[in-house]
Each structure stands twice: as structure tokens, then as C-alpha cells.
Design a protein around this motif. Structure first.
Motif, PDB file in Angstrom:
ATOM      1  N   PHE A 188       7.043   9.022 -26.597  1.00  0.00           N
ATOM      2  CA  PHE A 188       8.145   9.980 -26.421  1.00  0.00           C
ATOM      3  C   PHE A 188       7.625  11.323 -25.937  1.00  0.00           C
ATOM      4  CE2 PHE A 188      11.061   7.726 -29.640  1.00  0.00           C
ATOM      5  CZ  PHE A 188      11.654   7.036 -28.606  1.00  0.00           C
ATOM      6  N   ARG A 189       6.556  11.800 -26.594  1.00  0.00           N
ATOM      7  CA  ARG A 189       6.019  13.116 -26.220  1.00  0.00           C
ATOM      8  C   ARG A 189       5.584  13.133 -24.769  1.00  0.00           C
ATOM      9  NH1 ARG A 189       3.126  16.051 -31.330  1.00  0.00           N
ATOM     10  NH2 ARG A 189       5.125  16.368 -32.353  1.00  0.00           N
ATOM     11  N   MET A 190       4.943  12.034 -24.317  1.00  0.00           N
ATOM     12  CA  MET A 190       4.460  11.992 -22.946  1.00  0.00           C
ATOM     13  C   MET A 190       5.610  11.883 -21.955  1.00  0.00           C
ATOM     14  SD  MET A 190       1.119   9.589 -23.447  1.00  0.00           S
ATOM     15  CE  MET A 190       0.609   9.668 -21.749  1.00  0.00           C
ATOM     16  N   MET A 191       6.723  11.284 -22.413  1.00  0.00           N
ATOM     17  CA  MET A 191       7.856  11.077 -21.512  1.00  0.00           C
ATOM     18  C   MET A 191       8.671  12.357 -21.295  1.00  0.00           C
ATOM     19  SD  MET A 191      10.390   7.926 -21.959  1.00  0.00           S
ATOM     20  CE  MET A 191       9.553   6.694 -22.836  1.00  0.00           C
ATOM     21  N   ILE A 236       2.448   5.761 -18.965  1.00  0.00           N
ATOM     22  CA  ILE A 236       3.448   5.805 -20.043  1.00  0.00           C
ATOM     23  C   ILE A 236       4.147   4.454 -20.166  1.00  0.00           C
ATOM     24  CG2 ILE A 236       5.441   7.039 -20.979  1.00  0.00           C
ATOM     25  CD1 ILE A 236       4.696   9.404 -19.301  1.00  0.00           C
ATOM     26  N   VAL A 278       0.787   8.947 -13.927  1.00  0.00           N
ATOM     27  CA  VAL A 278       1.447   9.281 -15.197  1.00  0.00           C
ATOM     28  C   VAL A 278       2.519   8.257 -15.591  1.00  0.00           C
ATOM     29  CG1 VAL A 278       2.918  10.971 -16.324  1.00  0.00           C
ATOM     30  CG2 VAL A 278       0.846  11.709 -15.183  1.00  0.00           C
ATOM     31  N   SER A 324       7.373  12.651 -33.994  1.00  0.00           N
ATOM     32  CA  SER A 324       7.902  13.348 -32.818  1.00  0.00           C
ATOM     33  C   SER A 324       8.386  14.736 -33.179  1.00  0.00           C
ATOM     34  CB  SER A 324       9.081  12.579 -32.204  1.00  0.00           C
ATOM     35  OG  SER A 324       8.732  11.267 -31.955  1.00  0.00           O
ATOM     36  N   MET A 359       1.966   2.261 -22.174  1.00  0.00           N
ATOM     37  CA  MET A 359       1.950   2.580 -23.599  1.00  0.00           C
ATOM     38  C   MET A 359       3.243   2.152 -24.272  1.00  0.00           C
ATOM     39  SD  MET A 359      -0.142   6.117 -23.752  1.00  0.00           S
ATOM     40  CE  MET A 359       0.201   6.289 -25.480  1.00  0.00           C
ATOM     41  N   THR A 400       4.069   9.056 -29.664  1.00  0.00           N
ATOM     42  CA  THR A 400       3.222   9.553 -28.575  1.00  0.00           C
ATOM     43  C   THR A 400       3.867   9.267 -27.224  1.00  0.00           C
ATOM     44  OG1 THR A 400       1.344   8.983 -29.963  1.00  0.00           O
ATOM     45  CG2 THR A 400       0.869   9.554 -27.691  1.00  0.00           C
TER      46      THR A 400
END
Lengths: 177, 207
Positions: free
Chosen positions: B143-146, A123, A119, A155, A126, B141
């Protein structure tokens, strides 16, 4: 080397290999695509890469189809087909075999550990994509503001992303970017 | 489970007696792909779990998680794994082609238009604006995953994240080299941390 001079072969080798390292989805591989297409192979300019990314985000379908556009750039329709299949098919087949294997031995704790470990890597990849593309796209203050506004809206709200892309396009057409 | 069990439970899909045909698989994934602006996942879940009821929500999550930790485009992997569950390899190919072929045709046409009209000033300006917004979506995206990492205060995970970001984004090192170092390291750390947590839990369980 002769094999290097055939662009179709280079496309197949490049994206086939890249897909195996694209952990965390298509967008995670964007920095590597940028490095290969712009810096290593000189298939396109920095600006063209930013344009192609914009088109791939605007078009419907999986975002990984940016490789279809790059393939077309390099070698026409044949390049588009080869790049798409090289990027998508090998890992899909791998996923098929792994899913069959795991459904037999779901007791193991390793899948959970590997998943948790991947994970942060994905991230990190990305966020690197976002950084590199922001450097390529945001050449003016208005451009940077559009990026910040789109990031904030996406967001905090459930607004369909299409509207943000459309708004960006309109501001660009008006000559503000 | 009897059919008149509590309403909170979503009725389990009747997979065994009514598996989708190859054409149904192709069309369902083509529809999801063409609806998906800025990512197909949302539409895939809606189509598979809510509309067609081919999988329960839990089955979908498990399948997606598997496809996320494997390399390659997640949703493309999911289409192949999903299709093959019902109709073997042929089903995998049907779902995969449904997801890929129609959008790839559109992408090819757009690429041809771009090469033809890419120098037109108006198109340049429009694309420049769209690109800025598209980067914003990508950042959102991320941010959401973090969020889960930040909520758990997962310092080690955040450290790995920042290291990968610097190596790829700032130093622009080759992807393969960075991942060959980062992934084994991250797995080793995660394994060690879990064992420590288990040992501590055992110690606390002792009287």
C-alpha cells in the motif's frame, strides 16, 4: 541428468538465476520461491512454506534470508550457505559495477526512465506475494482478521512491526487461528 | 561551505579524511541487520545518515534508488555498493558480510529448531498466527509503495501493476517469462509518455 540429482547444485542454480529477476527486493521473489520450492521441486509443503516465511519475517535481518531457511531445509548447513550466497552475491557484485559505471556518466536520462518503468512491475510482484501468502496462511476467519488488522496498523501507524508479529503469535498459541 | 552556515543544513560528513575501517563497516552493518525486524532499510538509513554521518541524506537516497532498480535484494546491494565506496572491494565484502552473516546464522539455527520441533502443536499454532500478521505487514508495504502512483493518477503504471499481479499471483506463471515481457513493455510505454509530455511542453512554449 546427474547434475539435477545434487540438491546443492540445484539450489545454487535456482537462486542465482532467481536473484537476477528479483526486481524490487527480496519479497518480490516470494511467489517464484513458492512456485519452485512447493510446486516444481517439492522441497516443502504449502504449510511448511508459510511457516518458513513467518520465521524469516520474525527473525532479524534482511527478509531475503528466507532463502537461508529454504536452503537448510533442502541440504542442511551447506544448503543454507549456498542458497544465501547464490541469492545475494551475484546481484551485489552487479550493483557494484553498475554504480561505478553510472557515477561516470550521470548525464544520461535512461536511469530515470528505467527506474520509473520498474516501479509498477515491482509493486505488482509484491502484491502477488501478498496474495499467494495470504492464501497459504489465512485458513480461518481469525487468521484473515489478523492479516487485515496488521495491514491496517502498519499502514496507518508507526508501531514497531515486531508487536504485530508477537500479537499474531499469541493469538495463534491461544488456538484461535 | 563554512561550518557556521545556517543550522537547517546537516553538516556534511567528513568522508575524505575519516573513512570507516573494514571492521567498522562490518560492525555497523551487523548492528543494522540485527536491529531490523520486518525490514532493514529504516535502520540502515538511521545508522548511515544520522548516527555515523557517512553519507548525506541525498547521497543515501541516490545510492538506494540505484540499488532499487537493479535486481536482487536492495539492502544487500546497498551494503556492497556502500562499503566499496570507502574501501574498494574489501570494504564491499566487509559491509556485505556484516549484513548477511549474523542474521543468516540466526536463520539457520531457527531452521534447525523448526525441523526438530516443527511438529510440536504449540509451535505450529504460534507460527500460524505469526504468518497471518506477517502477510499483513507485506500488504501494508505494498500500500505504501502504491500511494505515489494513486496520487499521480498514473493509470498506465497501475495497469502494468495489475497485469503483473494477475500473471504472477492468480495465473501463477513463471517469474522470468512475465518479467521479460512486462519490463521492456513498461520501459517502452514510460519512454513514449515522457516524449509526448516533452513535445506538449515545447508546443505550449511556442508563441
Amino acid at each position: 541428468m546427474n547434475s539435477d540429482s545434487n540438491p546443492i547444485w540445484t539450489l545454487a542454480a535456482t537462486f542465482g538465476l532467481m536473484s537476477l529477476f528479483a526486481v524490487g527486493g527480496g519479497n518480490a521473489a516470494v511467489p517464484e520461491m513458492h512456485r519452485v520450492a512447493v510446486d516444481v521441486q517439492h522441497w516443502m509443503t504449502e504449510r511448511q512454506f508459510a511457516d518458513v516465511f513467518a520465521i524469516s519475517q520474525m527473525a532479524p535481518g534482511p527478509n531475503v534470508l528466507i532463502v537461508t531457511l529454504i536452503g537448510y531445509f533442502v541440504a542442511g548447513v551447506g544448503g543454507a550457505v549456498v542458497a544465501t550466497l547464490a541469492m545475494c552475491l551475484p546481484t551485489a557484485i552487479l550493483a557494484y559495477f553498475v554504480s561505478r559505471l553510472l557515477s561516470r556518466s550521470s548525464q544520461s536520462r535512461w536511469p530515470a526512465i528505467i527506474q520509473a518503468a520498474l516501479v509498477p512491475c515491482s509493486i505488482g510482484l509484491m502484491s502477488a506475494s501478498g496474495f499467494i501468502l495470504a492464501l497459504a496462511s489465512d485458513r480461518t476467519l481469525t487468521g484473515a482478521l489478523i492479516t487485515v488488522a496488521a495491514a491496517g496498523l502498519a499502514s496507518a501507524t508507526r508501531l514497531n512491526p515486531f508487536w504485530m508479529l508477537l500479537a499474531g503469535g499469541c493469538l495463534g498459541f491461544a488456538g484461535l487461528v | 561551505m563554512p561550518p557556521d552556515s545556517p543550522p537547517a543544513a546537516v553538516p556534511a560528513p567528513d568522508i575524505a579524511s575519516n573513512p570507516p575501517s573494514l571492521i567498522e563497516l562490518f560492525l555497523a552493518f551487523a548492528k543494522m541487520a540485527l536491529a531490523g525486524f520486518g525490514g532493514v532499510l529504516y535502520w540502515a538509513r538511521r545508522g548511515i545518515v544520522e548516527q555515523h554521518r557517512w553519507m548525506t541524506a541525498d547521497e543515501f537516497n541516490e545510492t538506494y534508488a540505484l540499488c532499487h532498480f537493479l535486481p536482487g535484494p536492495n539492502i544487500v546491494n546497498l551494503s556492497f555498493v556502500f562499503g566499496s565506496r570507502f574501501r574498494g572491494i574489501a570494504g564491499g565484502i566487509a559491509a556485505f558480510s556484516g549484513l548477511i552473516v549474523p542474521p543468516a546464522v540466526i536463520a539457520t539455527v531457527l531452521a534447525a529448531l523448526y525441523l526438530h520441533f516443527g511438529n510440536s502443536d504449540a509451535l505450529r499454532r504460534i507460527l500460524a498466527g505469526v504468518a497471518c500478521a506477517a502477510v499483513g505487514l507485506l500488504i501494508a508495504t505494498v500500500f505504501r509503495m502504491m500511494t505515489p502512483l494513486l496520487k499521480r493518477r498514473d493509470l498506465v503504471g497501475l495497469l502494468v501493476l495489475v497485469a503483473v499481479f494477475v500473471a504472477i499471483g492468480v495465473l501463477q506463471l513463471p517469474l522470468a517469462a512475465v518479467l521479460l515481457v512486462a519490463i521492456p513493455l513498461s520501459i517502452a510505454i514510460t519512454f513514449a509518455m515522457r516524449r509526448r509530455a516533452e513535445d506538449r511542453a515545447k508546443d505550449q512554449a511556442k508563441p
